[in-house]
Scaffold this motif. Structure first.
Motif, PDB file in Angstrom:
ATOM      1  N   LYS A  78      63.482 -66.721  65.401  1.00 38.77           N
ATOM      2  CA  LYS A  78      63.792 -65.317  65.142  1.00 38.77           C
ATOM      3  C   LYS A  78      63.133 -64.437  66.209  1.00 38.77           C
ATOM      4  CE  LYS A  78      63.518 -61.869  61.444  1.00 38.77           C
ATOM      5  NZ  LYS A  78      63.041 -61.618  60.065  1.00 38.77           N
TER       6      LYS A  78
ATOM      7  N   ARG B 298      67.775 -60.339  69.435  1.00 39.38           N
ATOM      8  CA  ARG B 298      68.540 -60.936  68.330  1.00 39.38           C
ATOM      9  C   ARG B 298      69.991 -61.158  68.779  1.00 39.38           C
ATOM     10  NH1 ARG B 298      68.037 -60.702  62.458  1.00 39.38           N
ATOM     11  NH2 ARG B 298      70.102 -60.821  61.500  1.00 39.38           N
TER      12      ARG B 298
ATOM     13  N   GLU C 152      72.098 -64.671  69.218  1.00 34.64           N
ATOM     14  CA  GLU C 152      73.397 -64.904  68.583  1.00 34.64           C
ATOM     15  C   GLU C 152      74.436 -65.350  69.618  1.00 34.64           C
ATOM     16  OE1 GLU C 152      74.175 -61.220  66.587  1.00 34.64           O
ATOM     17  OE2 GLU C 152      73.168 -61.867  64.732  1.00 34.64           O
TER      18      GLU C 152
ATOM     19  N   TRP D  47      71.708 -66.924  59.772  1.00 37.58           N
ATOM     20  CA  TRP D  47      70.310 -66.483  59.828  1.00 37.58           C
ATOM     21  C   TRP D  47      69.550 -66.833  58.568  1.00 37.58           C
ATOM     22  CZ3 TRP D  47      67.884 -64.620  64.033  1.00 37.58           C
ATOM     23  CH2 TRP D  47      68.643 -64.106  65.071  1.00 37.58           C
ATOM     24  N   THR D  48      68.247 -67.144  58.734  1.00 40.85           N
ATOM     25  CA  THR D  48      67.263 -67.160  57.650  1.00 40.85           C
ATOM     26  C   THR D  48      66.068 -66.339  58.135  1.00 40.85           C
ATOM     27  OG1 THR D  48      66.017 -69.099  58.435  1.00 40.85           O
ATOM     28  CG2 THR D  48      67.938 -69.525  57.012  1.00 40.85           C
TER      29      THR D  48
ATOM     30  N   GLY E 271      64.866 -67.849  61.508  1.00 37.11           N
ATOM     31  CA  GLY E 271      65.629 -67.747  62.744  1.00 37.11           C
ATOM     32  C   GLY E 271      67.094 -68.065  62.531  1.00 37.11           C
ATOM     33  N   LEU E 272      67.732 -68.543  63.577  1.00 38.82           N
ATOM     34  CA  LEU E 272      69.167 -68.801  63.586  1.00 38.82           C
ATOM     35  C   LEU E 272      69.422 -70.308  63.582  1.00 38.82           C
ATOM     36  CD1 LEU E 272      71.825 -67.180  63.774  1.00 38.82           C
ATOM     37  CD2 LEU E 272      71.618 -67.276  66.272  1.00 38.82           C
TER      38      LEU E 272
END
Length: 318
Positions: free
Chosen positions: A187, A194, A198, A262-263, A266-267
């Motif tokens: 993250k 961010r 992505e 996402w959590t 992180g991704l």
């Protein structure tokens, strides 16, 4: 002198009668178990029968050396078998000819053999069909006496089983369990970073969709220690996962790959390798009972064998 002359006379008679005198003279008694004996040939036939394919394939001289080194331990095994079969006979336990014939037929079907082929195969191993049938009968008898005297006497209360289930949740399938791989991106601290994460995850996802190997991409891009192992996280229970994971996995089947999600950490991009459904309460109880029985069995079986030995006459002449 008389004994020597007698010995020579017997030897001459055996040779002239066409009997293998060497085999008879060397086949000495090496153990007495109650009223029965175990001979050299019994021991070596048993070792030949139980030898692994790896041992059977080595040179004869080397194989004999291995057998020689294991005479003592294997004789103890034969003594235990003899005691168990004797105990079975005392209780009227036997193997019917029909059962042995059925076992032979099952073996022939399994390996696509007829009687002649099976007999020839056994001959190559140094056994006759009758010897093989005797071994099968012994195995049936041993299984029955052990079940009657040990396995069937192992019982557990519902409270004991419940306690075991509570202690063994990690090994029993008390929840849906997933084996997954992941590609992970930490993250970032800023909104701009961010978006970059992505975009990076999106590029990797497209590479996977284009047919590139998931594990190889995980090794190359994942920022999680599991990346070194191709992203393999092993088996994880549903209750141990973040809600975001379980929501994504609920829509997947084995072999599926998720879009990046996402959590708080992180991704993630995940691949579902395998799913094991949660067992029913009855199945969990049965599984626990079986595991408990196997753990208790070893102890009870050894105790029963000790009792058989303590009440038996055993003389070892090895």
């Amino acid at each position: 002198m008389i004994r020597l002359k007698t010995f020579i006379s017997v030897l001459i008679i055996l040779v002239f009668c066409g009997v293998s005198s060497a085999a008879i003279l060397l086949d000495k008694v090496i153990a007495v178990v109650n009223q029965e004996v175990i001979t050299w040939s019994d021991l070596y036939k048993a070792m030949e029968f139980e030898a692994s394919d790896k041992i059977k394939d080595i040179k004869e001289e080397e194989k004999r050396k291995i057998f020689k080194e294991n005479e003592g331990p294997f004789l103890e095994v034969l003594i235990d078998m003899k005691l168990q079969i004797q105990a079975a006979k005392q209780k009227g336990i036997d193997a019917a000819a029909e059962e042995i014939a059925e076992a032979i037929n099952d073996i022939k079907k399994k390996y696509s053999m007829d009687e002649q082929t099976l007999t020839a195969s056994l001959k190559k191993e140094g056994f006759t069909l009758d010897e093989y049938k005797k071994k099968l009968a012994e195995q049936i008898i041993l299984s029955r006496i052990v079940s009657q005297e040990v396995r069937n006497k192992i019982v557990f209360s519902d409270a004991e089983i419940a306690k075991y289930i509570e202690k063994s949740k990690d090994t029993l399938i008390t929840d849906d369990t997933y084996r997954i791989r992941q590609i992970f991106f930490r993250k970032p601290n800023s909104a701009a970073d961010r978006k970059t994460a992505e975009e990076k995850a999106g590029t990797v996802y497209q590479q996977i969709k284009a047919g590139e190997n998931f594990a190889s991409l995980a090794q190359k891009h994942s920022e999680d220690p599991s990346g070194k192992a191709g992203g393999d996280l092993g088996f994880i229970k549903k209750g141990q996962m973040a809600k975001e994971f379980t929501d994504v996995l609920s829509r997947m089947k084995a072999g599926d790959i998720s879009q990046p999600f996402w959590t708080d950490m992180g991704l993630h991009i995940i691949k579902l390798e395998e799913k094991i459904e949660k067992q029913s309460a009855a199945a969990i109880k049965e599984s626990a009972k079986n595991k408990m029985t196997e753990q208790r069995f070893s102890e009870k079986y050894k105790h029963w064998l000790r009792e058989l030995r303590e009440t038996a006459y055993i003389e070892i002449r090895l």
